[in-house]
Design a protein around this motif. Structure first.
Motif, short mmCIF file in Angstrom:
data_model
loop_
_atom_site.label_atom_id
_atom_site.label_comp_id
_atom_site.label_asym_id
_atom_site.label_seq_id
_atom_site.Cartn_x
_atom_site.Cartn_y
_atom_site.Cartn_z
N ILE A 10 0.95 -1.26 0.09
CA ILE A 10 -0.09 0.14 -0.10
C ILE A 10 0.92 1.20 -0.06
O ILE A 10 1.65 1.33 0.87
N GLU A 11 0.91 1.95 -1.14
CA GLU A 11 1.62 3.21 -1.18
C GLU A 11 1.08 4.59 -1.41
O GLU A 11 1.49 5.47 -1.01
N ARG A 12 -0.55 4.34 -1.53
CA ARG A 12 -1.12 5.64 -1.71
C ARG A 12 -2.50 5.53 -0.73
O ARG A 12 -3.03 4.37 -0.37
N ILE A 13 -2.75 6.82 0.10
CA ILE A 13 -3.69 6.77 0.59
C ILE A 13 -5.05 6.32 -0.13
O ILE A 13 -5.99 5.62 0.83
N GLU A 14 -5.38 6.48 -1.13
CA GLU A 14 -6.42 6.18 -1.88
C GLU A 14 -6.47 4.54 -1.90
O GLU A 14 -7.77 3.99 -1.98
#
Length: 267
Positions: A138-142
């Protein structure tokens, strides 16, 4: 003199709140050296309320992401989605914090508990960073799902124990769950907003606003300094975690825990 002490404590708060080294632990230990000459009741309020300065720094730095009242539909939906995740992540700590607030103050705010928590988490950081390889998913808040936010909130409840570190618990939890370090740090900042604001409000309501003008001034100075220092520290931490791991913080925690044990044993 008390104003100067409040400023020093504000500096400590602003630095240690966002680094995974425990702000509460540092402030309780700092009181041994630069004791703020106020009542115990007011000091317990002071320790929590100066956190408002720290969270205001997050609001200022990430205002464009946090403010949902914009015309652009995509930005509005992203912001509302972020707030939903933050609120979900805050539920576990809010419940346990409300139920255990008095017990934590009376039973766990001791140097023995603080030093133990500092040491254990220090070891965990070093093991996690140097011995365990966790794949980043997981690399983005989305990409953060509601269930991810909730489980990260469970990790945050560990920070109710003084010396543990709220940011330390959530960042450590995020890395274990597959968050990238920058995202784990950033989401930890956002998670702090409702929890710390709620804790400050609860403590103020319990105090009944029965402060003297000098005490209000002490609160203001500590909070202002905490805000200004937090602005710098948050930027530096985000930059640091892009190219470094958290093992140095683990080593720092271990050394500090040993110093705490040595100091209080001699005392």
């Amino acid at each position: 003199m008390e104003i100067i002490k409040a400023a020093i404590l504000g500096i400590i708060q602003g630095i240690t709140e966002w680094l995974p080294i425990s702000s509460t632990g540092h402030l309780l230990l700092a009181d041994e050296i630069i004791h703020l000459d106020v009542s115990d009741a007011f000091y317990s309020v002071f320790l929590v309320v100066i956190q408002l300065g720290s969270i205001l720094a997050v609001v200022i730095l990430y205002f464009s992401e946090l403010w949902p009242f914009v015309k652009d539909r995509e930005k509005r939906e992203k912001s509302l989605s972020l707030w939903l995740k933050v609120i979900v992540a805050s539920v576990p700590a809010a419940i346990f914090g409300f139920l255990l607030d008095d017990i934590i103050d009376e039973k766990l705010s001791s140097w023995q508990v603080i030093s133990f928590a500092l040491f254990i988490y220090g070891v965990l950081y070093i093991i996690l960073e140097r011995k365990v390889r966790i794949k980043t998913k997981i690399e983005r808040i989305e990409d953060v799902k509601i269930k991810d936010a909730f489980f990260l909130g469970v990790f945050q409840t560990l920070a109710l124990i003084p010396g543990t570190s709220r940011s330390g618990s959530t960042i450590l939890g995020g890395i274990i769950m597959g968050f990238s370090r920058p995202l784990a740090a950033k989401f930890s900042f956002f998670m702090a907003l409702p929890v710390m604001a709620g804790a400050s409000l609860l403590r103020i309501l319990k105090s009944g606003f029965s402060f003297s003008s000098e005490e209000y001034l002490i609160l203001f100075v500590g909070t202002l300094v905490s805000f200004l220092v937090s602005l710098v520290v948050i930027k530096k931490l985000v930059s640091f975690v892009r190219s470094h791991d958290f093992a140095p913080f683990g080593l720092y925690r271990i050394v500090l825990s040993l110093l705490v044990v040595a100091y209080f044993s001699i005392q």
